[in-house]
Scaffold this motif. Structure first.
Motif, PDB file in Angstrom:
ATOM      1  N   LYS A   1       0.822  -1.200   0.000  1.00  0.00           N
ATOM      2  CA  LYS A   1       0.000   0.000   0.000  1.00  0.00           C
ATOM      3  C   LYS A   1       0.861   1.256   0.000  1.00  0.00           C
ATOM      4  O   LYS A   1       2.005   1.230   0.417  1.00  0.00           O
ATOM      5  N   PRO A   2       0.278   2.365  -0.443  1.00  0.00           N
ATOM      6  CA  PRO A   2       0.961   3.656  -0.356  1.00  0.00           C
ATOM      7  C   PRO A   2       1.030   4.125   1.103  1.00  0.00           C
ATOM      8  O   PRO A   2       0.573   3.429   2.000  1.00  0.00           O
ATOM      9  N   VAL A   3       1.489   5.317   1.346  1.00  0.00           N
ATOM     10  CA  VAL A   3       1.797   5.753   2.698  1.00  0.00           C
ATOM     11  C   VAL A   3       0.632   6.264   3.551  1.00  0.00           C
ATOM     12  O   VAL A   3       0.411   5.755   4.625  1.00  0.00           O
ATOM     13  N   SER A   4      -0.165   7.279   3.160  1.00  0.00           N
ATOM     14  CA  SER A   4      -1.242   7.755   4.043  1.00  0.00           C
ATOM     15  C   SER A   4      -2.343   8.488   3.291  1.00  0.00           C
ATOM     16  O   SER A   4      -2.198   8.807   2.127  1.00  0.00           O
ATOM     17  N   ASN A   5      -3.473   8.769   3.957  1.00  0.00           N
ATOM     18  CA  ASN A   5      -4.642   9.502   3.482  1.00  0.00           C
ATOM     19  C   ASN A   5      -5.872   8.601   3.546  1.00  0.00           C
ATOM     20  O   ASN A   5      -5.755   7.430   3.810  1.00  0.00           O
ATOM     21  N   GLU A   6      -7.061   9.138   3.258  1.00  0.00           N
ATOM     22  CA  GLU A   6      -8.300   8.363   3.328  1.00  0.00           C
ATOM     23  C   GLU A   6      -9.011   8.261   1.977  1.00  0.00           C
ATOM     24  O   GLU A   6     -10.199   8.018   1.915  1.00  0.00           O
ATOM     25  N   MET A   7      -8.296   8.468   0.893  1.00  0.00           N
ATOM     26  CA  MET A   7      -8.876   8.383  -0.446  1.00  0.00           C
ATOM     27  C   MET A   7      -9.298   6.942  -0.749  1.00  0.00           C
ATOM     28  O   MET A   7      -8.658   6.000  -0.313  1.00  0.00           O
ATOM     29  N   LYS A   8     -10.382   6.765  -1.498  1.00  0.00           N
ATOM     30  CA  LYS A   8     -10.853   5.444  -1.914  1.00  0.00           C
ATOM     31  C   LYS A   8     -10.376   5.156  -3.340  1.00  0.00           C
ATOM     32  O   LYS A   8     -10.203   6.071  -4.141  1.00  0.00           O
ATOM     33  N   VAL A   9     -10.173   3.893  -3.652  1.00  0.00           N
ATOM     34  CA  VAL A   9      -9.733   3.490  -4.988  1.00  0.00           C
ATOM     35  C   VAL A   9     -10.705   3.995  -6.042  1.00  0.00           C
ATOM     36  O   VAL A   9     -10.305   4.392  -7.137  1.00  0.00           O
ATOM     37  N   LYS A  10     -11.984   4.041  -5.713  1.00  0.00           N
ATOM     38  CA  LYS A  10     -13.016   4.516  -6.645  1.00  0.00           C
ATOM     39  C   LYS A  10     -12.685   5.903  -7.201  1.00  0.00           C
ATOM     40  O   LYS A  10     -12.996   6.210  -8.347  1.00  0.00           O
ATOM     41  N   GLU A  11     -12.023   6.736  -6.389  1.00  0.00           N
ATOM     42  CA  GLU A  11     -11.684   8.095  -6.801  1.00  0.00           C
ATOM     43  C   GLU A  11     -10.560   8.132  -7.839  1.00  0.00           C
ATOM     44  O   GLU A  11     -10.275   9.181  -8.409  1.00  0.00           O
ATOM     45  N   LEU A  12      -9.933   7.002  -8.094  1.00  0.00           N
ATOM     46  CA  LEU A  12      -8.864   6.924  -9.082  1.00  0.00           C
ATOM     47  C   LEU A  12      -9.370   6.397 -10.429  1.00  0.00           C
ATOM     48  O   LEU A  12      -8.592   6.147 -11.328  1.00  0.00           O
ATOM     49  N   MET A  13     -10.692   6.230 -10.523  1.00  0.00           N
ATOM     50  CA  MET A  13     -11.262   5.631 -11.718  1.00  0.00           C
ATOM     51  C   MET A  13     -12.144   6.625 -12.466  1.00  0.00           C
ATOM     52  O   MET A  13     -12.569   7.636 -11.910  1.00  0.00           O
ATOM     53  N   LEU A  14     -12.422   6.309 -13.721  1.00  0.00           N
ATOM     54  CA  LEU A  14     -13.274   7.153 -14.557  1.00  0.00           C
ATOM     55  C   LEU A  14     -14.729   6.752 -14.340  1.00  0.00           C
ATOM     56  O   LEU A  14     -15.202   5.763 -14.913  1.00  0.00           O
ATOM     57  N   GLY A  15     -15.425   7.472 -13.481  1.00  0.00           N
ATOM     58  CA  GLY A  15     -16.836   7.204 -13.209  1.00  0.00           C
ATOM     59  C   GLY A  15     -17.086   5.760 -12.851  1.00  0.00           C
ATOM     60  O   GLY A  15     -16.348   5.159 -12.086  1.00  0.00           O
TER      61      GLY A  15
END
Length: 133
Positions: free
Chosen positions: A90-104
């Motif tokens: 995994k990367p280091v920190s934050n609360e972002m969801k994988v969904k936010e890295l996708m196109l809709g």
């Protein structure tokens, strides 16, 4: 003998992960982690000897476990292990969801966003890790 016992406890933790619909897994979930995933479960306030032992074994299991991208709603980009690389997955920190890295809802990675957040090597590993249900 101690290492053998620890390995067997890790195997029980692995079974709970893999067979989450089994009777034992469902009972343990209702008692000890009703609103969490097994990997986020804690001992709680009054754990049984069995649960305490499984939690001890789960620490060994957690060292080599990662999410397979499919349920994009539940995977935290920075918290959950999901990148197919050794050590922590995994990367280091934050609360972002994988969904936010996708196109809709297309199920495709937003490569532009990935390139802004991750190094090129990780972007390639992430792009290889797509498994959409």
């Amino acid at each position: 003998m101690e290492y053998y016992n620890y390995t067997m406890l890790a195997k029980q933790a692995w079974r709970i992960l893999q067979e989450h619909n089994s009777l034992v897994a469902q009972i343990l979930k209702s008692l000890y982690f009703p609103r969490k995933d097994f990997m986020d479960a804690t001992l709680g306030s009054n754990p049984s000897y069995m649960w305490r032992s499984i939690c001890e074994g789960s620490e060994l299991s957690k060292l080599g476990v990662r999410w397979k991208v499919g349920d994009r709603e539940r995977i935290c980009v920075w918290k959950n292990p999901w990148i197919p690389q050794p050590i922590k997955f995994k990367p280091v920190s934050n609360e972002m969801k994988v969904k936010e890295l996708m196109l809709g809802d297309s199920g495709s990675w937003n490569v532009e966003v990935l390139g802004c957040i991750f190094c090129p090597r990780d972007v390639e590993l992430i792009k290889e890790n797509l498994y959409v249900h």
